[in-house]
Design a protein around this motif. Structure first.
Motif, PDB file in Angstrom:
ATOM      1  N   ARG A 151       0.836  -1.208   0.000  1.00 21.79           N
ATOM      2  CA  ARG A 151       0.000   0.000   0.000  1.00 21.79           C
ATOM      3  C   ARG A 151       0.873   1.262   0.000  1.00 21.79           C
ATOM      4  O   ARG A 151       0.598   2.231  -0.703  1.00 21.79           O
ATOM      5  N   TYR A 152       1.963   1.229   0.769  1.00 26.37           N
ATOM      6  CA  TYR A 152       2.898   2.363   0.786  1.00 26.37           C
ATOM      7  C   TYR A 152       3.462   2.610  -0.616  1.00 26.37           C
ATOM      8  O   TYR A 152       3.521   3.746  -1.079  1.00 26.37           O
ATOM      9  N   ILE A 153       3.845   1.543  -1.303  1.00 30.79           N
ATOM     10  CA  ILE A 153       4.384   1.676  -2.662  1.00 30.79           C
ATOM     11  C   ILE A 153       3.321   2.246  -3.598  1.00 30.79           C
ATOM     12  O   ILE A 153       3.594   3.154  -4.384  1.00 30.79           O
ATOM     13  N   GLN A 154       2.104   1.740  -3.505  1.00 31.09           N
ATOM     14  CA  GLN A 154       1.028   2.189  -4.397  1.00 31.09           C
ATOM     15  C   GLN A 154       0.599   3.623  -4.101  1.00 31.09           C
ATOM     16  O   GLN A 154       0.443   4.430  -5.018  1.00 31.09           O
ATOM     17  N   GLU A 155       0.412   3.961  -2.831  1.00 29.87           N
ATOM     18  CA  GLU A 155      -0.063   5.297  -2.480  1.00 29.87           C
ATOM     19  C   GLU A 155       0.952   6.376  -2.822  1.00 29.87           C
ATOM     20  O   GLU A 155       0.590   7.467  -3.235  1.00 29.87           O
ATOM     21  N   ASP A 156       2.239   6.076  -2.637  1.00 30.41           N
ATOM     22  CA  ASP A 156       3.271   7.052  -2.968  1.00 30.41           C
ATOM     23  C   ASP A 156       3.751   6.924  -4.409  1.00 30.41           C
ATOM     24  O   ASP A 156       4.636   7.645  -4.827  1.00 30.41           O
ATOM     25  N   ARG A 157       3.162   5.988  -5.155  1.00 30.58           N
ATOM     26  CA  ARG A 157       3.507   5.753  -6.556  1.00 30.58           C
ATOM     27  C   ARG A 157       5.021   5.607  -6.746  1.00 30.58           C
ATOM     28  O   ARG A 157       5.616   6.232  -7.624  1.00 30.58           O
ATOM     29  N   LEU A 158       5.625   4.787  -5.920  1.00 36.61           N
ATOM     30  CA  LEU A 158       7.062   4.568  -5.997  1.00 36.61           C
ATOM     31  C   LEU A 158       7.380   3.747  -7.239  1.00 36.61           C
ATOM     32  O   LEU A 158       6.758   2.726  -7.493  1.00 36.61           O
ATOM     33  N   ILE A 159       8.352   4.210  -8.014  1.00 32.99           N
ATOM     34  CA  ILE A 159       8.628   3.572  -9.298  1.00 32.99           C
ATOM     35  C   ILE A 159       9.866   2.687  -9.278  1.00 32.99           C
ATOM     36  O   ILE A 159      10.156   2.021 -10.257  1.00 32.99           O
ATOM     37  N   ASN A 160      10.590   2.669  -8.179  1.00 29.05           N
ATOM     38  CA  ASN A 160      11.804   1.858  -8.085  1.00 29.05           C
ATOM     39  C   ASN A 160      11.802   1.132  -6.742  1.00 29.05           C
ATOM     40  O   ASN A 160      12.754   1.186  -5.994  1.00 29.05           O
ATOM     41  N   ALA A 161      10.677   0.472  -6.413  1.00 28.02           N
ATOM     42  CA  ALA A 161      10.548  -0.126  -5.091  1.00 28.02           C
ATOM     43  C   ALA A 161      10.055  -1.561  -5.163  1.00 28.02           C
ATOM     44  O   ALA A 161       9.312  -1.929  -6.067  1.00 28.02           O
ATOM     45  N   LYS A 162      10.489  -2.338  -4.184  1.00 22.32           N
ATOM     46  CA  LYS A 162      10.006  -3.703  -4.038  1.00 22.32           C
ATOM     47  C   LYS A 162       9.884  -4.010  -2.547  1.00 22.32           C
ATOM     48  O   LYS A 162      10.471  -3.339  -1.711  1.00 22.32           O
ATOM     49  N   VAL A 163       9.111  -5.059  -2.243  1.00 27.89           N
ATOM     50  CA  VAL A 163       8.909  -5.490  -0.868  1.00 27.89           C
ATOM     51  C   VAL A 163       9.770  -6.723  -0.616  1.00 27.89           C
ATOM     52  O   VAL A 163       9.800  -7.641  -1.435  1.00 27.89           O
ATOM     53  N   ILE A 164      10.484  -6.703   0.498  1.00 30.83           N
ATOM     54  CA  ILE A 164      11.252  -7.883   0.903  1.00 30.83           C
ATOM     55  C   ILE A 164      10.752  -8.357   2.267  1.00 30.83           C
ATOM     56  O   ILE A 164      10.290  -7.553   3.075  1.00 30.83           O
ATOM     57  N   MET A 165      10.836  -9.658   2.507  1.00 29.49           N
ATOM     58  CA  MET A 165      10.447 -10.205   3.794  1.00 29.49           C
ATOM     59  C   MET A 165      11.657 -10.206   4.720  1.00 29.49           C
ATOM     60  O   MET A 165      12.776 -10.535   4.305  1.00 29.49           O
ATOM     61  N   ILE A 166      11.425  -9.820   5.974  1.00 25.98           N
ATOM     62  CA  ILE A 166      12.489  -9.806   6.977  1.00 25.98           C
ATOM     63  C   ILE A 166      12.131 -10.858   8.026  1.00 25.98           C
ATOM     64  O   ILE A 166      11.230 -10.646   8.845  1.00 25.98           O
ATOM     65  N   PRO A 167      12.784 -12.023   8.003  1.00 28.44           N
ATOM     66  CA  PRO A 167      12.474 -13.066   8.990  1.00 28.44           C
ATOM     67  C   PRO A 167      12.788 -12.590  10.406  1.00 28.44           C
ATOM     68  O   PRO A 167      13.776 -11.888  10.632  1.00 28.44           O
ATOM     69  N   MET A 168      11.941 -12.963  11.342  1.00 23.23           N
ATOM     70  CA  MET A 168      12.131 -12.611  12.743  1.00 23.23           C
ATOM     71  C   MET A 168      12.183 -13.906  13.555  1.00 23.23           C
ATOM     72  O   MET A 168      11.580 -14.902  13.186  1.00 23.23           O
ATOM     73  N   VAL A 169      12.879 -13.886  14.674  1.00 20.09           N
ATOM     74  CA  VAL A 169      12.970 -15.053  15.543  1.00 20.09           C
ATOM     75  C   VAL A 169      11.760 -15.066  16.471  1.00 20.09           C
ATOM     76  O   VAL A 169      11.511 -14.100  17.187  1.00 20.09           O
ATOM     77  N   ASN A 170      10.996 -16.157  16.430  1.00 22.54           N
ATOM     78  CA  ASN A 170       9.820 -16.347  17.287  1.00 22.54           C
ATOM     79  C   ASN A 170       8.765 -15.255  17.136  1.00 22.54           C
ATOM     80  O   ASN A 170       8.035 -14.955  18.075  1.00 22.54           O
ATOM     81  N   LYS A 171       8.710 -14.611  15.995  1.00 23.78           N
ATOM     82  CA  LYS A 171       7.726 -13.573  15.707  1.00 23.78           C
ATOM     83  C   LYS A 171       7.347 -13.665  14.240  1.00 23.78           C
ATOM     84  O   LYS A 171       8.111 -14.202  13.439  1.00 23.78           O
ATOM     85  N   PRO A 172       6.192 -13.106  13.876  1.00 22.31           N
ATOM     86  CA  PRO A 172       5.857 -13.049  12.448  1.00 22.31           C
ATOM     87  C   PRO A 172       6.887 -12.183  11.707  1.00 22.31           C
ATOM     88  O   PRO A 172       7.492 -11.277  12.294  1.00 22.31           O
ATOM     89  N   PRO A 173       7.079 -12.447  10.431  1.00 21.64           N
ATOM     90  CA  PRO A 173       8.058 -11.648   9.682  1.00 21.64           C
ATOM     91  C   PRO A 173       7.597 -10.203   9.525  1.00 21.64           C
ATOM     92  O   PRO A 173       6.418  -9.889   9.633  1.00 21.64           O
ATOM     93  N   LEU A 174       8.563  -9.329   9.278  1.00 21.97           N
ATOM     94  CA  LEU A 174       8.284  -7.942   8.910  1.00 21.97           C
ATOM     95  C   LEU A 174       8.546  -7.822   7.414  1.00 21.97           C
ATOM     96  O   LEU A 174       9.122  -8.713   6.785  1.00 21.97           O
ATOM     97  N   TYR A 175       8.139  -6.701   6.839  1.00 18.63           N
ATOM     98  CA  TYR A 175       8.309  -6.475   5.403  1.00 18.63           C
ATOM     99  C   TYR A 175       8.925  -5.105   5.178  1.00 18.63           C
ATOM    100  O   TYR A 175       8.480  -4.115   5.742  1.00 18.63           O
ATOM    101  N   GLY A 176       9.975  -5.077   4.365  1.00 17.74           N
ATOM    102  CA  GLY A 176      10.672  -3.832   4.090  1.00 17.74           C
ATOM    103  C   GLY A 176      10.457  -3.389   2.654  1.00 17.74           C
ATOM    104  O   GLY A 176      10.293  -4.208   1.757  1.00 17.74           O
TER     105      GLY A 176
END
Length: 122
Positions: A12-37
């Motif tokens: 949603r951040y990428i779409q709302e700001d119309r970012l043209i050079n962006a991608k989402v990556i998953m950030i694994p966490m220990v004993n927690k749900p992953p985050l996304y960058g």
């Protein structure tokens, strides 16, 4: 990197700001749900910008964004909406602000790197 709790929030951040050079990556966490960058897709031959004068001389503009630089601040403005845009404060070249500023430019398709005026002062 901008970090979000869910992939949907990151997209949603990428779409709302119309970012043209962006991608989402998953950030694994220990004993927690992953985050996304949100990171640039690619950065090739980034130009090191040492100060406001150099930034202004680049006259940055692409199909979606135009950069407006005053004396010691500025804006990254979307050309197709009435949003104020992203404010570039007087602290743009200082400390960790230069990393965030670099990311703001690169996510919008400008291959520049903001110099850190504090480097070497540790």
């Amino acid at each position: 990197m901008f970090v979000f709790n869910t992939r949907n929030e990151a997209n949603r951040y990428i779409q709302e700001d119309r970012l043209i050079n962006a991608k989402v990556i998953m950030i694994p966490m220990v004993n927690k749900p992953p985050l996304y960058g949100v990171v640039p897709i690619e950065v090739k031959d980034a130009i090191l910008v040492k100060d406001w004068e150099e930034l202004k001389k680049l006259n940055l503009e692409n199909k979606l964004y135009k950069v407006e630089i005053k004396e010691y601040n500025g804006w990254i403005r979307n050309k197709f909406n009435n949003d104020l845009g992203v404010y570039l404060s007087t602290h743009t070249f200082y400390g960790s602000n230069c990393d965030e500023s670099t990311l703001l430019f690169q996510l919008r398709g400008f291959m520049i790197e903001i110099d850190n005026w504090d480097k070497g002062s540790d």
